[in-house]
Design a protein around this motif. Sequence first.
Motif, mmCIF file in Angstrom:
data_model
loop_
_atom_site.group_PDB
_atom_site.id
_atom_site.type_symbol
_atom_site.label_atom_id
_atom_site.label_comp_id
_atom_site.label_asym_id
_atom_site.label_seq_id
_atom_site.Cartn_x
_atom_site.Cartn_y
_atom_site.Cartn_z
ATOM 1 N N ASP A 59 6.945 0.334 11.222
ATOM 2 C CA ASP A 59 7.044 1.779 10.997
ATOM 3 C C ASP A 59 7.493 2.598 12.215
ATOM 4 N N HIS A 60 8.334 1.972 13.025
ATOM 5 C CA HIS A 60 8.998 2.749 14.065
ATOM 6 C C HIS A 60 10.326 3.264 13.531
ATOM 7 N N VAL A 61 10.735 4.417 14.037
ATOM 8 C CA VAL A 61 12.062 4.935 13.702
ATOM 9 C C VAL A 61 12.904 4.816 14.965
ATOM 10 N N THR A 62 14.108 4.297 14.834
ATOM 11 C CA THR A 62 14.863 3.959 16.048
ATOM 12 C C THR A 62 16.070 4.867 16.269
ATOM 13 N N GLU A 63 16.955 4.923 15.280
ATOM 14 C CA GLU A 63 18.183 5.719 15.405
ATOM 15 C C GLU A 63 18.771 5.890 14.014
ATOM 16 N N GLY A 64 19.806 6.712 13.928
ATOM 17 C CA GLY A 64 20.500 6.865 12.659
ATOM 18 C C GLY A 64 21.571 5.801 12.507
ATOM 19 N N THR A 65 22.207 5.767 11.328
ATOM 20 C CA THR A 65 23.256 4.769 11.107
ATOM 21 C C THR A 65 24.452 5.017 12.014
ATOM 22 N N PRO A 120 10.480 18.043 30.293
ATOM 23 C CA PRO A 120 10.036 16.668 30.552
ATOM 24 C C PRO A 120 10.654 15.757 29.493
ATOM 25 N N VAL A 121 11.193 14.624 29.939
ATOM 26 C CA VAL A 121 11.850 13.697 29.015
ATOM 27 C C VAL A 121 11.063 12.387 29.001
ATOM 28 N N VAL A 122 10.741 11.901 27.820
ATOM 29 C CA VAL A 122 9.965 10.666 27.693
ATOM 30 C C VAL A 122 10.755 9.675 26.841
ATOM 31 N N LEU A 123 11.058 8.510 27.433
ATOM 32 C CA LEU A 123 11.722 7.452 26.677
ATOM 33 C C LEU A 123 10.641 6.547 26.113
ATOM 34 N N THR A 124 10.492 6.563 24.798
ATOM 35 C CA THR A 124 9.364 5.853 24.185
ATOM 36 C C THR A 124 9.646 5.538 22.725
ATOM 37 N N ASP A 125 8.940 4.526 22.230
ATOM 38 C CA ASP A 125 9.037 4.233 20.791
ATOM 39 C C ASP A 125 8.505 5.424 20.000
ATOM 40 N N LEU A 126 9.099 5.646 18.840
ATOM 41 C CA LEU A 126 8.637 6.720 17.956
ATOM 42 C C LEU A 126 8.253 6.124 16.613
ATOM 43 N N THR A 127 7.150 6.590 16.066
ATOM 44 C CA THR A 127 6.759 6.119 14.732
ATOM 45 C C THR A 127 7.249 7.109 13.676
ATOM 46 N N TYR A 128 7.159 6.640 12.422
ATOM 47 C CA TYR A 128 7.521 7.521 11.307
ATOM 48 C C TYR A 128 6.627 8.762 11.313
ATOM 49 N N ALA A 129 5.333 8.561 11.642
ATOM 50 C CA ALA A 129 4.403 9.699 11.702
ATOM 51 C C ALA A 129 4.819 10.676 12.808
ATOM 52 N N ASP A 130 5.298 10.155 13.933
ATOM 53 C CA ASP A 130 5.792 11.037 15.016
ATOM 54 C C ASP A 130 6.928 11.910 14.499
ATOM 55 N N LEU A 131 7.780 11.298 13.705
ATOM 56 C CA LEU A 131 8.945 12.026 13.199
ATOM 57 C C LEU A 131 8.497 13.141 12.257
ATOM 58 N N LEU A 132 7.615 12.803 11.338
ATOM 59 C CA LEU A 132 7.167 13.815 10.364
ATOM 60 C C LEU A 132 6.380 14.935 11.039
ATOM 61 N N GLY A 133 5.653 14.601 12.124
ATOM 62 C CA GLY A 133 4.806 15.597 12.772
ATOM 63 C C GLY A 133 5.477 16.311 13.940
ATOM 64 N N ALA A 134 6.760 16.052 14.168
ATOM 65 C CA ALA A 134 7.437 16.618 15.350
ATOM 66 C C ALA A 134 7.590 18.132 15.251
#
Length: 288
Positions: free
Chosen positions: A174-180, A217-231
């Motif tokens: 359930d990580h989101v990585t990038e678009g197509t 501040p820039v953070v390079l990190t894995d993002l979950t689907y929940a992170d995306l919905l709650g952004a």
Amino acid sequence: MTSPVYYVDGRFVPADQATLPLGDLAIMRGYGIFDFLRTYRRVPFKLREHVLRLYSSAEQIGLAMPWSVGEVEAIVHETNDRNGYDDAAIRIVVTGGPSPDLMMPGQQPRLAVMAEPISTPPERQYAQGVGVTTTRMARILPTVKSLNYLGAILAVVEARKIGAVEAIYRTPDDHVTEGTRSNLFIFRGGKLLTPESGILPGITRQVVLEVAAREYPVVLTDLTYADLLGADEVFITSTTKEIVPVVKVDGQVVGGGRPGECTQDLMERFKAYVDRCLTGPSHRPHSL
Ligand code: PDD
């Protein structure tokens, strides 16, 4: 309108006469790579970065590159000059070439460079934001800009059915990585977050990180689907899109349903960055 001029395997030809032999491994097996860049007012943007990414893609799949970086750049410039579009989309393609058994790569890859007038997203996408979906499709070797966009095409066809413009890859955990065809960013609590690995290292992403680092501040990190919905804010980046705000994910409203302030600020800063490249420092460069 006159037909564009393409470079194919050593020759410049009108686009409608540009052909490849059917036995090429790119056609038979999808074995090949490409890179895609644009010009601003006839000047290629980040040409060196795109060509270096092309070489990185080739190296990762063991594809021979018998041309030097300088040769590839010169062919891109000549293709661009011969076409003379103000704002061009330029595709550099390297195919696997002939193969004795239509499986094992040989040592004769083919190089093609195509130029077209660029087609950018409609203005309303920047003003109102877009919807995206998520897809369980996965890219193999995500750091390679492979010619194979099979999963991407299937995912975008599905996305379009519900009015979304892009699909975001979602992993089994359930990580989101990038678009197509784009990279993914979110703002959360005033910080800019984007995945670091498992993605194509986008050239637009790199410029956005550079421009943003002066302000946020820039953070390079894995993002979950929940992170995306709650952004707080979500946006995607690519050569043709630059920065496009995302306001819906899988039909659910994100980031308050309108382009966020920080995203809009970055959109301005990105444009200013391009303008600075075009105007400074003394005269017009051959490439930006
Ligand atoms: N695609 N991720 C993937 C899988 C991509 O295909 C692309 C670009 C990007 C963004 O990279 P860049 O900022 O360097 O354009 C990320 C191009 C535009 C295409 O396939 O048409």
